[in-house]
Scaffold this motif. Structure first.
Motif, PDB file in Angstrom:
ATOM      1  N   ILE A 106      93.379  27.628  69.078  1.00 52.77           N
ATOM      2  CA  ILE A 106      93.987  28.469  68.674  1.00 52.77           C
ATOM      3  C   ILE A 106      94.800  28.920  69.877  1.00 52.77           C
ATOM      4  N   ALA A 107      95.894  28.932  70.570  1.00 54.43           N
ATOM      5  CA  ALA A 107      96.002  30.362  71.408  1.00 54.43           C
ATOM      6  C   ALA A 107      96.840  31.199  71.628  1.00 54.43           C
ATOM      7  N   ILE A 108      96.953  32.516  71.502  1.00 53.93           N
ATOM      8  CA  ILE A 108      97.322  33.633  71.063  1.00 53.93           C
ATOM      9  C   ILE A 108      99.020  34.113  72.353  1.00 53.93           C
ATOM     10  N   THR A 109      99.623  33.898  72.626  1.00 53.42           N
ATOM     11  CA  THR A 109     100.995  33.719  73.662  1.00 53.42           C
ATOM     12  C   THR A 109     101.439  34.889  73.687  1.00 53.42           C
ATOM     13  N   SER A 110     102.237  35.106  74.244  1.00 50.87           N
ATOM     14  CA  SER A 110     103.073  36.745  74.090  1.00 50.87           C
ATOM     15  C   SER A 110     104.701  35.821  74.299  1.00 50.87           C
ATOM     16  N   GLY A 111     105.016  35.613  73.013  1.00 51.47           N
ATOM     17  CA  GLY A 111     105.869  35.029  72.471  1.00 51.47           C
ATOM     18  C   GLY A 111     105.968  33.894  71.587  1.00 51.47           C
ATOM     19  N   ALA A 112     106.497  32.846  71.649  1.00 51.83           N
ATOM     20  CA  ALA A 112     106.921  31.771  71.266  1.00 51.83           C
ATOM     21  C   ALA A 112     107.492  31.040  72.668  1.00 51.83           C
ATOM     22  N   ASN A 113     108.073  31.552  72.888  1.00 54.98           N
ATOM     23  CA  ASN A 113     108.180  30.943  74.559  1.00 54.98           C
ATOM     24  C   ASN A 113     107.739  30.550  76.025  1.00 54.98           C
ATOM     25  N   LEU A 210     103.812  15.478  71.355  1.00 52.87           N
ATOM     26  CA  LEU A 210     105.028  15.626  70.184  1.00 52.87           C
ATOM     27  C   LEU A 210     104.488  16.462  70.268  1.00 52.87           C
ATOM     28  N   VAL A 211     105.275  18.361  70.996  1.00 59.22           N
ATOM     29  CA  VAL A 211     105.771  19.322  70.335  1.00 59.22           C
ATOM     30  C   VAL A 211     106.303  19.691  69.341  1.00 59.22           C
ATOM     31  N   VAL A 212     106.383  20.167  68.512  1.00 62.10           N
ATOM     32  CA  VAL A 212     107.031  20.468  67.579  1.00 62.10           C
ATOM     33  C   VAL A 212     106.972  22.257  67.072  1.00 62.10           C
ATOM     34  N   ASP A 213     108.340  22.632  67.343  1.00 59.40           N
ATOM     35  CA  ASP A 213     108.347  24.023  67.274  1.00 59.40           C
ATOM     36  C   ASP A 213     108.521  24.656  65.986  1.00 59.40           C
ATOM     37  N   GLU A 214     107.909  25.244  65.311  1.00 64.47           N
ATOM     38  CA  GLU A 214     107.626  25.744  64.173  1.00 64.47           C
ATOM     39  C   GLU A 214     107.980  27.330  64.157  1.00 64.47           C
ATOM     40  N   THR A 215     108.911  27.753  64.664  1.00 63.32           N
ATOM     41  CA  THR A 215     109.052  29.543  65.150  1.00 63.32           C
ATOM     42  C   THR A 215     109.538  29.598  63.989  1.00 63.32           C
ATOM     43  N   TYR A 216     110.482  29.074  63.254  1.00 59.79           N
ATOM     44  CA  TYR A 216     110.541  29.722  62.008  1.00 59.79           C
ATOM     45  C   TYR A 216     110.044  29.128  60.638  1.00 59.79           C
ATOM     46  N   ARG A 217     109.323  28.488  60.509  1.00 63.44           N
ATOM     47  CA  ARG A 217     108.671  27.972  59.496  1.00 63.44           C
ATOM     48  C   ARG A 217     108.233  28.804  58.252  1.00 63.44           C
ATOM     49  N   ASP A 218     108.188  29.943  58.468  1.00 64.63           N
ATOM     50  CA  ASP A 218     107.993  31.326  57.229  1.00 64.63           C
ATOM     51  C   ASP A 218     109.453  30.972  56.688  1.00 64.63           C
ATOM     52  N   PHE A 219     110.594  30.589  56.679  1.00 65.31           N
ATOM     53  CA  PHE A 219     111.461  30.918  56.185  1.00 65.31           C
ATOM     54  C   PHE A 219     112.050  29.110  55.810  1.00 65.31           C
ATOM     55  N   ILE A 242     104.138  24.855  68.026  1.00 69.74           N
ATOM     56  CA  ILE A 242     104.456  26.902  68.552  1.00 69.74           C
ATOM     57  C   ILE A 242     104.907  27.482  66.894  1.00 69.74           C
ATOM     58  N   TYR A 243     104.121  28.730  67.469  1.00 76.27           N
ATOM     59  CA  TYR A 243     104.199  29.717  66.501  1.00 76.27           C
ATOM     60  C   TYR A 243     105.457  30.904  66.188  1.00 76.27           C
ATOM     61  N   SER A 244     106.276  31.610  66.033  1.00 78.10           N
ATOM     62  CA  SER A 244     105.436  32.666  66.670  1.00 78.10           C
ATOM     63  C   SER A 244     105.520  33.848  65.385  1.00 78.10           C
ATOM     64  N   PHE A 245     105.069  34.830  65.801  1.00 80.41           N
ATOM     65  CA  PHE A 245     104.750  36.175  65.010  1.00 80.41           C
ATOM     66  C   PHE A 245     106.835  37.340  64.844  1.00 80.41           C
ATOM     67  N   SER A 246     107.438  37.013  65.641  1.00 78.90           N
ATOM     68  CA  SER A 246     108.399  38.178  65.422  1.00 78.90           C
ATOM     69  C   SER A 246     109.613  37.945  64.478  1.00 78.90           C
ATOM     70  N   LYS A 247     109.636  36.845  63.679  1.00 83.41           N
ATOM     71  CA  LYS A 247     109.910  36.597  63.242  1.00 83.41           C
ATOM     72  C   LYS A 247     109.724  37.426  61.364  1.00 83.41           C
ATOM     73  N   HIS A 254     106.459  42.916  71.025  1.00 85.61           N
ATOM     74  CA  HIS A 254     105.775  43.488  71.128  1.00 85.61           C
ATOM     75  C   HIS A 254     105.365  41.546  71.630  1.00 85.61           C
ATOM     76  N   ARG A 255     105.984  40.824  71.202  1.00 88.87           N
ATOM     77  CA  ARG A 255     106.184  39.604  71.738  1.00 88.87           C
ATOM     78  C   ARG A 255     104.288  38.779  71.699  1.00 88.87           C
ATOM     79  N   VAL A 256     104.502  38.275  70.219  1.00 91.20           N
ATOM     80  CA  VAL A 256     103.573  37.939  70.312  1.00 91.20           C
ATOM     81  C   VAL A 256     103.446  36.157  69.300  1.00 91.20           C
ATOM     82  N   GLY A 257     103.225  35.087  69.946  1.00 90.31           N
ATOM     83  CA  GLY A 257     102.479  33.661  69.468  1.00 90.31           C
ATOM     84  C   GLY A 257     102.026  33.171  69.443  1.00 90.31           C
ATOM     85  N   ALA A 258     101.973  31.931  69.163  1.00 92.51           N
ATOM     86  CA  ALA A 258     100.821  31.101  68.892  1.00 92.51           C
ATOM     87  C   ALA A 258     101.694  29.584  69.223  1.00 92.51           C
TER      88      ALA A 258
END
Length: 402
Positions: A106-113, A210-219, A242-247, A254-258
């Motif tokens: 796991i790496a924590i990033t400044s947002g999913a972007n 294969l890069v899978v962006d799951e920014t909205y997986r909580d919904f 890819i994941y985001s805590f923003s949503k 605060h810009r936090v992704g993973a």
């Protein structure tokens, strides 16, 4: 005096389109709207409300009491948050106990972007190719343009899902990755687990990522694990998630992704992050960790509310359908629609600001230049409207005549 010429613009940057969100915001700049008919802003898929009060209080406490929250931290993120994300990933995707995701994955990033740009910088360079289903998430396409990487469009079908055989036909010796977004931005659709498994097998067979962006997986509307990719014994050789805590926790500012990826790839990601942000936002990381540990019930209620709004849009769409509109996809924060008018969507979207009090995005922001579908389609980010607001939105759209 010797005349000087302006410094030349870097060509890939100059060829990159303007930010669609910035452009759309210019359509409402300086305009006012009646109090009884306020602007309905369904342009951006970001929570407009602040984090819940309990989380804001915790952020304030941390800011006052924890000196380290104001200092540089680890480039790949705080170990406690990385470990908590790994724990959540294992629980969500039912990874085998014999091969669990660990903090080192796991790496924590400044947002999913930033997660996307960081990992793509380890995968593709100038002259390489990356396959993006269309309609695509515009920031993914913008990164490709800025990096001199060719974004190869993979048109989706009427169900808004990418076709595996067509994807296979697009792979060349220059292909470095396939990027999938689920729940999808902009189309909203949730990619079936078996489709993701097939794309994983395709990528693995060709030695690409294969890069899978799951920014909205909580919904995601489905119960249970949305896919089984992290149960594959050798997933680290192929998969990036890819994941985001923003949503989830409304931490947009605060810009936090993973990122979930192999430790070897994260060593390369670390180089990128160290030259861009040095470390993720310290307050944001602590807020994300506290949210994961304390806001499970609150997040479950947020999910129920978003799904209720999605149902309100789906159930209320009949009057638009009767007038020639088509609902192409819903899910996550989005509805993707086809309009029935002669006016192209690139003109219709700004027109709607003045004539319907609605700010949404034309599909030309999500499709290659010249793609005729772009001028027939629109994206609606419905998550910031309650059910009454959605009813108002649908009424306004049903009663326009460009």
């Amino acid at each position: 005096m010797v005349a000087t010429s302006p410094l030349p613009l870097a060509l890939p940057m100059a060829r990159t389109s303007r930010s669609p969100i910035v452009e759309a915001q210019s359509w409402v700049a300086g305009k006012t709207f009646a109090s009884d008919r306020p602007l309905l802003n369904v342009s951006q898929a970001a929570p407009m409300a602040p984090p819940p009060l309990a989380l804001r209080k915790e952020i304030a406490r941390i800011a006052v009491e924890e000196d380290s929250a104001h200092l540089y931290g680890a480039v790949l993120g705080q170990h406690g948050l990385r470990a908590e994300v790994a724990k959540s990933v294992n629980a969500t995707y039912l990874t085998p106990a014999t091969n669990p995701v660990t903090a080192e994955d796991i790496a924590i990033t400044s947002g999913a972007n930033e997660a996307f740009t960081a990992v793509m910088s380890t995968l593709a360079a100038h002259g390489d190719e990356v396959i993006l289903p269309t309609p695509w998430y515009f920031n993914h396409k913008m990164w490709c343009d800025m990096a001199g990487v060719t974004a190869v469009p993979l048109p989706t079908g009427e169900d808004m899902l990418p076709d595996l055989e067509r994807a296979a036909s697009l792979i060349t010796p220059r292909t470095r990755a396939i990027v999938l977004v689920t729940p999808n931005n902009p189309a909203g659709v949730e990619y079936p687990s078996d489709l993701l498994t097939k794309f994983y097998a395709l990528a693995r067979a060709h030695g690409i990522a294969l890069v899978v962006d799951e920014t909205y997986r909580d919904f995601d509307a489905r119960d249970g694990a949305p896919h089984i990719l992290l149960r594959q014994p050798d997933w680290r050789d192929t998969l990036v998630q890819i994941y985001s805590f923003s949503k989830a926790y409304r931490l947009t500012g605060h810009r936090v992704g993973a990122l979930t990826a192999s430790p070897e790839r994260l060593l390369e990601v670390e180089k990128y992050l160290d030259t861009v942000t040095i470390c993720p936002n310290q307050l944001g990381q602590r807020a994300a960790l506290w949210g994961m540990q304390n806001l499970g019930d609150w997040l479950a209620e947020e999910r129920r509310e978003i799904l209720k709004r999605r149902s309100a849009l789906e159930n209320g769409f009949a009057p638009l359908a009767a007038k020639g509109w088509t609902l192409l996809g819903t899910g996550g924060f989005f509805a993707y629609v086809a309009h029935p008018f002669d006016m192209p969507s690139s003109q219709l979207a700004p027109w709607l600001v003045d004539h319907a009090g609605v700010l949404l995005l034309p599909a030309t922001f999500f499709t290659p230049q010249g793609d005729p579908r772009g001028e027939r389609q629109l994206r609606i980010a419905f998550a910031n409207l309650d059910c009454d607001g959605i009813t108002d939105l649908l009424d306004r759209l049903a009663n326009i005549a460009p």
